[in-house]
Write an enzyme that holds these catalytic residues in place. Structure first.
Site, PDB file in Angstrom:
ATOM      1  N   ASP A  29     119.886  45.290 -10.419  1.00  0.00           N
ATOM      2  CA  ASP A  29     120.994  45.984 -10.451  1.00  0.00           C
ATOM      3  C   ASP A  29     120.781  47.389 -10.128  1.00  0.00           C
ATOM      4  O   ASP A  29     120.580  48.272 -10.847  1.00  0.00           O
ATOM      5  CB  ASP A  29     121.806  45.676 -11.802  1.00  0.00           C
ATOM      6  CG  ASP A  29     123.186  46.106 -11.811  1.00  0.00           C
ATOM      7  OD1 ASP A  29     123.704  46.163 -10.730  1.00  0.00           O
ATOM      8  OD2 ASP A  29     123.725  46.058 -12.561  1.00  0.00           O
ATOM      9  N   ASP A  72     126.021  48.365  -4.264  1.00  0.00           N
ATOM     10  CA  ASP A  72     125.735  47.813  -5.567  1.00  0.00           C
ATOM     11  C   ASP A  72     125.214  46.662  -5.351  1.00  0.00           C
ATOM     12  O   ASP A  72     125.906  45.708  -4.954  1.00  0.00           O
ATOM     13  CB  ASP A  72     126.944  47.830  -6.350  1.00  0.00           C
ATOM     14  CG  ASP A  72     126.761  47.131  -7.824  1.00  0.00           C
ATOM     15  OD1 ASP A  72     125.292  47.072  -8.228  1.00  0.00           O
ATOM     16  OD2 ASP A  72     127.661  46.783  -8.390  1.00  0.00           O
TER      17      ASP A  72
END
Length: 466
Positions: free
Chosen positions: A88, A284
């Protein structure tokens, strides 16, 4: 930053009695030490590694379909044990589900992490970086407690520790590096699908992220990158593992200081300007889809409808997989059957009117085939889920875990500073806007870069470039 379900993360001090964990979070605490390399004298670091040239490469496992996520294996603890971590770039803290003991933990592919007793103190700078304000309170001065709260009442409690990561550098050196690690020992769950992972690998821009900690110890430059293969797998890297001449660069946006954001950008469809500009985009890997703000989304829909007019592909309003789907004369089996009907979507980053870099999203990177055999748009309206004017470039499906029989369900979403809302349904499909691209986040130079790459080939040589 997890966007499968839009949630709000808040790292704060635990404000209640940790009775369920008092057997461990008590007298065993000892003062946190300075980060060290066990077995290696600090004065020997310069002989082992040159931060300007040293790097680390981790292979990725998984795919968009049918697995639905990518993960990396890290060896942590003494002795080192393997853990599968969700990658992440939208969050900072690396953490594992933790037997401290664990009040509520999900099923994991490996035994729960057995925590070290090397606590990070409450007023340590690493702990401070996880708190919502600078003047946070310390109910337990000898340890750093954090709480992650979600908009729909999901939550996780944990404590920040130091433990050993076993890392293999590309120059052949293997080091045991002591760094901060989150121990998640009490979660509140919610039903969803199953993905067997042990925790989260936080690669954000904050002080607690793994790349920031490695850089602060002088081991690698503050640079990360990833390459997600459409065939499954790929790799992530820390340090100098790219050829800058083959990468298009744009500066990190000053509008968003916490995420990997760039802008301003103009939306281009099929090589034609849409008239929508001044866009800020966040890259992201933790996001399921790509989200455009209302202006960009509505413009894209308008251009798509014009492009598909007269084509043998019609709107499929009965398909609720995503907000916008189309059907053909017969069910589609792959994107290859419909790719010719769609055009590339481009974010053109400019400076004073001059094009600086272009991020292209080809049709196969923004479309999915639903289980009804329709083709659906994997770009969503971010303004409808609380992202306001933000545009989010997603990398893979969301990651969820099934709990043990004695637990509730747990959802591992981490989203920093985004408006709290709840999506009313969850869809098990993924956007793949960053596949077959090497993405480089140059934190030292405040640049974001990308370039086409064969992500199925993981670099292994000690002298290589992407």
């Amino acid at each position: 930053m997890k966007m499968g379900k839009v949630v709000m993360v808040l790292a704060v001090m635990v404000l209640f009695n940790l009775s369920s964990c008092s057997a461990w979070f008590g007298s065993k605490h000892k003062n946190g030490r300075n980060s060290i390399l066990p077995g290696v004298a600090p004065s020997s670091r310069s002989r082992l590694l040159n931060p300007a040239g040293s790097s680390i490469v981790f292979p990725l496992h998984g795919n968009v379909y049918p697995v639905g996520f990518y993960n990396v294996t890290l060896n942590i603890g003494q002795p080192p044990r393997p853990y599968f971590l969700d990658v992440d770039t939208g969050s900072d803290l690396t953490w594992l589900q933790c037997d401290a003991p664990c009040t509520h933990c999900s099923e994991t592919p490996h035994p729960l992490y057995k925590p070290s007793n090397d606590f990070v103190p409450c007023k340590d700078p690493l702990c401070a970086s996880l708190q919502p304000t600078e003047d946070y309170n310390c109910e337990h001065p000898d340890q750093c407690d954090y709480e992650i709260n979600y908009a729909d009442q999901y939550s996780t409690f944990g404590v920040l520790l130091n433990d050993v990561y076993l890392l293999n550098f590309t120059n052949g050196v293997q080091l045991k590096v002591r760094m901060g690690l989150g121990c998640g020992y009490d979660q509140v769950f919610s039903p969803s699908s199953y993905h067997p992972l042990d925790g989260i690998l936080g690669l954000g821009r904050g002080k607690a992220s793994l790349i920031s900690q490695l850089n602060s110890q002088g081991l690698v430059r503050n640079v990360i990158g990833h390459c997600l293969s459409s065939q499954g797998g790929g790799y992530i890297f820390f340090g100098n593992v790219y050829d800058s001449a083959r990468v298009s660069w744009t500066p990190v946006s000053s509008i968003d200081s916490k995420h990997y954001a760039a802008g301003p950008a103009e939306l281009v469809f099929g090589g034609r300007k849409t008239g929508v500009g001044s866009l800020t985009a966040v890259f992201d890997t933790g996001s399921s889809y790509t989200y455009f703000n209302s202006r960009a989304y509505l413009a894209l829909i308008s251009w798509l409808k014009k492009e598909l007019s007269g084509k043998p592909i019609k709107a499929a309003p009965d398909d609720q997989t995503l907000p916008l789907c189309w059907h053909g004369r017969r069910p589609f089996k792959s994107i290859r059957e419909v790719r010719r009907y769609f055009k590339p979507v481009v974010l053109s980053f400019t400076n004073g009117g001059r094009v600086r870099a272009q991020f292209e999203i080809p049709p196969e990177a923004y479309l999915i085939i639903s289980n009804l055999g329709n083709v659906c748009l994997g770009i969503l309206n971010g303004s409808e889920v609380g992202l306001a004017e933000l545009n989010l470039i997603g990398g893979r499906n969301f990651v969820v875990f099934i709990p043990s029989l004695s637990s509730f369900w747990f959802l591992f979403w981490i989203l920093d500073d985004i408006t709290c809302v709840t999506i009313l349904h969850i869809i098990a499909y993924a956007d793949i806007s960053m596949q077959e691209k090497v993405m480089v986040f140059e934190n030292e130079k405040q640049l974001i870069g990308w370039g086409s790459a064969d992500c199925s080939h993981v670099p292994k040589s000690r002298d290589f470039s992407i």
